[in-house]
Design an enzyme around this catalytic site. Structure first.
Site, PDB file in Angstrom:
ATOM      1  N   LYS B 106      40.352 -63.753  57.207  1.00  0.00           N
ATOM      2  CA  LYS B 106      41.029 -64.891  57.842  1.00  0.00           C
ATOM      3  C   LYS B 106      42.025 -64.448  58.904  1.00  0.00           C
ATOM      4  O   LYS B 106      42.192 -65.117  59.915  1.00  0.00           O
ATOM      5  CB  LYS B 106      41.717 -65.751  56.800  1.00  0.00           C
ATOM      6  CG  LYS B 106      42.673 -64.982  55.928  1.00  0.00           C
ATOM      7  CD  LYS B 106      43.153 -65.809  54.754  1.00  0.00           C
ATOM      8  CE  LYS B 106      43.979 -64.927  53.817  1.00  0.00           C
ATOM      9  NZ  LYS B 106      43.162 -63.983  53.029  1.00  0.00           N
ATOM     10  N   GLU B 130      32.450 -68.437  55.480  1.00  0.00           N
ATOM     11  CA  GLU B 130      32.795 -69.424  54.442  1.00  0.00           C
ATOM     12  C   GLU B 130      33.894 -68.902  53.524  1.00  0.00           C
ATOM     13  O   GLU B 130      34.719 -69.669  53.013  1.00  0.00           O
ATOM     14  CB  GLU B 130      31.530 -69.754  53.626  1.00  0.00           C
ATOM     15  CG  GLU B 130      31.661 -70.878  52.642  1.00  0.00           C
ATOM     16  CD  GLU B 130      32.012 -72.214  53.278  1.00  0.00           C
ATOM     17  OE1 GLU B 130      31.137 -72.843  53.857  1.00  0.00           O
ATOM     18  OE2 GLU B 130      33.182 -72.614  53.189  1.00  0.00           O
ATOM     19  N   ILE B 137      35.298 -72.370  47.697  1.00  0.00           N
ATOM     20  CA  ILE B 137      35.046 -73.776  48.042  1.00  0.00           C
ATOM     21  C   ILE B 137      34.275 -73.877  49.352  1.00  0.00           C
ATOM     22  O   ILE B 137      34.718 -73.355  50.368  1.00  0.00           O
ATOM     23  CB  ILE B 137      36.362 -74.571  48.187  1.00  0.00           C
ATOM     24  CG1 ILE B 137      37.250 -74.378  46.965  1.00  0.00           C
ATOM     25  CG2 ILE B 137      36.085 -76.036  48.451  1.00  0.00           C
ATOM     26  CD1 ILE B 137      38.632 -74.995  47.127  1.00  0.00           C
ATOM     27  N   GLY B 188      49.435 -61.280  38.575  1.00  0.00           N
ATOM     28  CA  GLY B 188      48.513 -60.897  39.640  1.00  0.00           C
ATOM     29  C   GLY B 188      48.200 -62.004  40.624  1.00  0.00           C
ATOM     30  O   GLY B 188      47.339 -61.852  41.484  1.00  0.00           O
ATOM     31  N   GLU B 191      51.108 -60.795  45.362  1.00  0.00           N
ATOM     32  CA  GLU B 191      51.075 -59.362  45.641  1.00  0.00           C
ATOM     33  C   GLU B 191      52.472 -58.768  45.556  1.00  0.00           C
ATOM     34  O   GLU B 191      53.467 -59.499  45.514  1.00  0.00           O
ATOM     35  CB  GLU B 191      50.489 -59.144  47.031  1.00  0.00           C
ATOM     36  CG  GLU B 191      49.011 -59.515  47.070  1.00  0.00           C
ATOM     37  CD  GLU B 191      48.418 -59.379  48.454  1.00  0.00           C
ATOM     38  OE1 GLU B 191      48.602 -58.310  49.065  1.00  0.00           O
ATOM     39  OE2 GLU B 191      47.774 -60.323  48.913  1.00  0.00           O
ATOM     40  N   LYS B 206      44.745 -69.967  57.880  1.00  0.00           N
ATOM     41  CA  LYS B 206      43.675 -70.879  57.472  1.00  0.00           C
ATOM     42  C   LYS B 206      43.755 -72.202  58.234  1.00  0.00           C
ATOM     43  O   LYS B 206      42.736 -72.784  58.587  1.00  0.00           O
ATOM     44  CB  LYS B 206      43.741 -71.093  55.966  1.00  0.00           C
ATOM     45  CG  LYS B 206      43.377 -69.811  55.203  1.00  0.00           C
ATOM     46  CD  LYS B 206      43.830 -69.851  53.765  1.00  0.00           C
ATOM     47  CE  LYS B 206      43.407 -68.582  53.025  1.00  0.00           C
ATOM     48  NZ  LYS B 206      44.072 -68.478  51.691  1.00  0.00           N
TER      49      LYS B 206
END
Lengths: 447, 447
Positions: B106, B130, B137, B188, B191, B206
């Site tokens: 991304k 995708e 999704i 987790g 980060e 995004k």
């Protein structure tokens, strides 16, 4: 940059969706041309009667009763007539004339999908049908393409807006089925003859289409187990509510293994079921649709939106028209659909799920123990039992309970059990003297 | 029937997603071959260090540090390295070598998407991505294809799982931001350096990708207005809850007209906002993602599922690999993406939405009237005001309210107003003697 000749688009049918498609194609002509790289010219609309009243104003010069000639002149044919014939013949004629086809005809796809796909493949054309399932919601393309590298385990779909409107009204307002249906009819959510919706025929057609795509296996609509919602009572809905469930008509497509025979295969079925109010599908209200997909790698996905409506469904049709047009301009892949997996289609007996059984029993000592032992003898494990306060109601008097005592209501929720084991259990229970009545057996889904 | 030669697939990167992709390509080889009509052979995995520890066992014979040679030998290149370089150079090299590219990168797409698309178009290859937005999704394909005949009006996306986990935990458990972040790190979800997530950089990338697709317009990531969630307090979340709202970090892409200048264009922005608990996005819990799309014809759609995770994201990658492979087998359309619309990108000032303003004011007669008149003077219409019971708290004492009285909290929700009008109003309010403090200004979305 528009570098390609304009494409000729023919429309068959001018109902509520067709009229919207015609309007959008005309009003958005330049915008669509930019997206495609070629103009999309609506060259004609085939109708049965050019003088019939229309829901939207259409250019009378476009209307024709000569569908066959119109089809032969087109690059893309949009079929929105519904029904099997002449829609089927028109589509085959379009494919054989070299046109791509866009259709929203679920009845035709469920009955003749394989024939249409084979015809398309033979001539290198395409059949698009995003509008056939769940109206405006993109579900065909995600199943056919986005999840093409994954394995779908199960689909739970609310794919019929009429029944969801009725069941939601019963849930939210405590309405009876009859009243909720009457309101649905008044508001235009239900048709004059609501049979196709309330008996689950519409949902079964969609289940057949979804199962084919999800499992790469032809699933004839006759193989879809189907139960409607006409027997759902206000009492059942209210009892479900108290237990943290909501009643939804679900179209279920599932990969499974028959627990007795060990046969692996797929099941497609439609019935009203309880689902937890925590499940995302429980929040699908009114006439909305949603498709919940459980995939091996992707995990849980949900697709939500309008399942019907002229302009909403027209959006799905136009998305397909743009895809078909881009293929004409750029050259395109063959039909990205196969039924290579050819899995066994399993009957409802092979299915395992959870159940809620509601019993009216005589309010005598030892009854609960007797019922519990019957479940255990048939290998069905009980998750929860709720016994209502005993009451001497008219039913008990009418039923003449064996010992003259009142009756109590037992609501039993099972762990996962097979349909076979459950049927045997219920038959054995119904046979007991202390059982006045098996009030209902409902499946519990979404676990 | 497999009639085509096997296709050579190269993988760049063997992190959590890459390792899952490698495993699935190998384990599902025959099934994928049936779906594509050609075998997909994983011919190599380019890594920085062949001896580094892996999250999943990989065939050592496949590992190589020579990415360029691997790329040149491949029909399909899967880029899952992340980062800008060398990922960008590798992808350009792949396209120029005639390979199709599948990427989940991304950051790269947000920064260099137009360059990559142009390179692909020039050689007739494709870039699929995708996996880059909302993990498993399917949202890219629906926007690019299913809605290609519609007009997207607005997208509201929960596209960052880390921040949704944190905000959900604050909402459900009344946790502080710091505690919720600590738990997210431990589990987790976050980060070691969580900046990219909690400051909204990831969501902004995004948003840039979604806006480009939805509006057929290049939207550089620098043009995305961005606010993170680090200033969100437990008190704000609890106050939102009482008022029927929940705080979510939203990526918003919108077509709009600046109310003052009349300029039409698009806005892409990321900020924490209040949304009604009745809105479908309010039910997106934990690390899940969802994208809510409002389209002119289709109405409201929502796409829900796992936004991250190795195997979940691998599903999206494999869907793209199958699409790319089918294109190789059947021949395929050029890139179905254009930025022909080339709309103006409007700054945050052009946006209009609703607002919740929380003020600490001195508890004196006439204060509410004074504040209300300030809203009115700046053309901002008030929907609701809630005044807390007056209290003499340490803040009031410390602030030394003008008349020595205690302070009260005013929570004001506005009707739709422009950012400009709202800023002016808040500046004027902050200037008032009777105002101890502007505690927070939060946008209210989803109406």
């Amino acid at each position: 940059m528009i570098a390609y000749r304009n494409l000729r688009v023919a429309l068959l049918g001018a109902g509520s969706v067709g009229a919207q498609v015609a309007t959008l194609l005309t009003e958005h002509h330049d915008e669509l041309a930019s997206r495609v790289g070629a103009g999309l010219d609506l060259v004609g609309i085939a109708v049965r009667d050019v003088d019939a009243p229309r829901s939207a104003p259409l250019d009378p010069a476009l209307l024709t009763t000569d569908a066959m000639s119109l089809i032969e002149s087109a690059d893309i044919v949009i079929e929105l007539m519904g029904g099997i014939e002449p829609a089927r013949s028109y589509i085959l004629h379009a494919l054989n004339s070299g046109a791509d086809v866009v259709t929203g005809n679920k009845a035709l796809l469920a009955a003749h999908g394989p024939e249409l796909q084979a015809a398309a493949e033979q001539v290198g054309a395409q059949v698009y049908y995003e509008a056939a399932v769940a109206g405006a919601i993109p579900i065909i393309r995600p199943l056919r393409e986005s999840l093409a590298g994954d394995r779908v385990k199960r689909i739970l779909g609310i794919v019929n807006g009429t029944t969801n409107f009725i069941l939601d009204k019963m849930d939210v307002e405590g309405d009876t089925f009859e009243n909720a249906l009457a309101v649905a009819t008044e508001l235009g959510y239900a048709e004059a003859d609501p049979t196709a919706d309330i008996e689950g025929y519409d949902a079964a057609q969609k289940a057949a289409i979804l199962a084919r795509l999800a499992f790469h296996t032809d699933v004839p609509v006759e193989a879809v187990h189907r139960e409607g919602i006409t027997t759902i009572t206000a009492a059942q809905v209210s009892q479900a509510q108290k237990a943290g469930y909501v009643v939804k008509l679900l179209a279920i497509c599932e990969r499974l293994t028959d627990p007795e025979t060990g046969v692996e295969g797929v099941s497609a079925r439609v019935y009203p079921a309880l689902i937890s109010r925590q499940h995302p599908l429980a929040a699908v209200h009114g006439g909305k649709n949603a498709v919940f997909v459980e995939a091996e790698a992707a995990g849980d996905l949900m697709f939500y939106g309008a399942g019907a409506g002229g302009i909403e469904t027209a959006s799905a049709v136009l998305g397909d028209v743009v895809s078909a047009a881009r293929r004409h301009v750029a050259g395109g892949p063959g039909v990205a659909e196969t039924t290579h997996a050819n899995l066994t289609i399993l009957p409802i007996d092979s299915v395992s799920t959870r159940y809620q059984i509601t019993l009216e029993v005589s309010d005598a000592p030892g009854v609960l123990a007797r019922i519990a032992s019957l479940f255990s003898e048939h290998g069905v494990s009980v998750e929860a039992v709720q016994q209502s306060v005993a009451s001497v109601g008219p039913d008990a008097v009418a039923a003449g309970t064996p010992d003259g005592s009142g009756t109590a209501t037992l609501v039993i929720v099972t762990h996962i059990a097979s349909e076979r084991a459950l049927s045997r259990t219920v038959a054995a229970i119904a046979d007991q003297k202390v059982v006045v009545r098996v009030e209902s057996v409902l499946r519990v889904e979404g676990a």
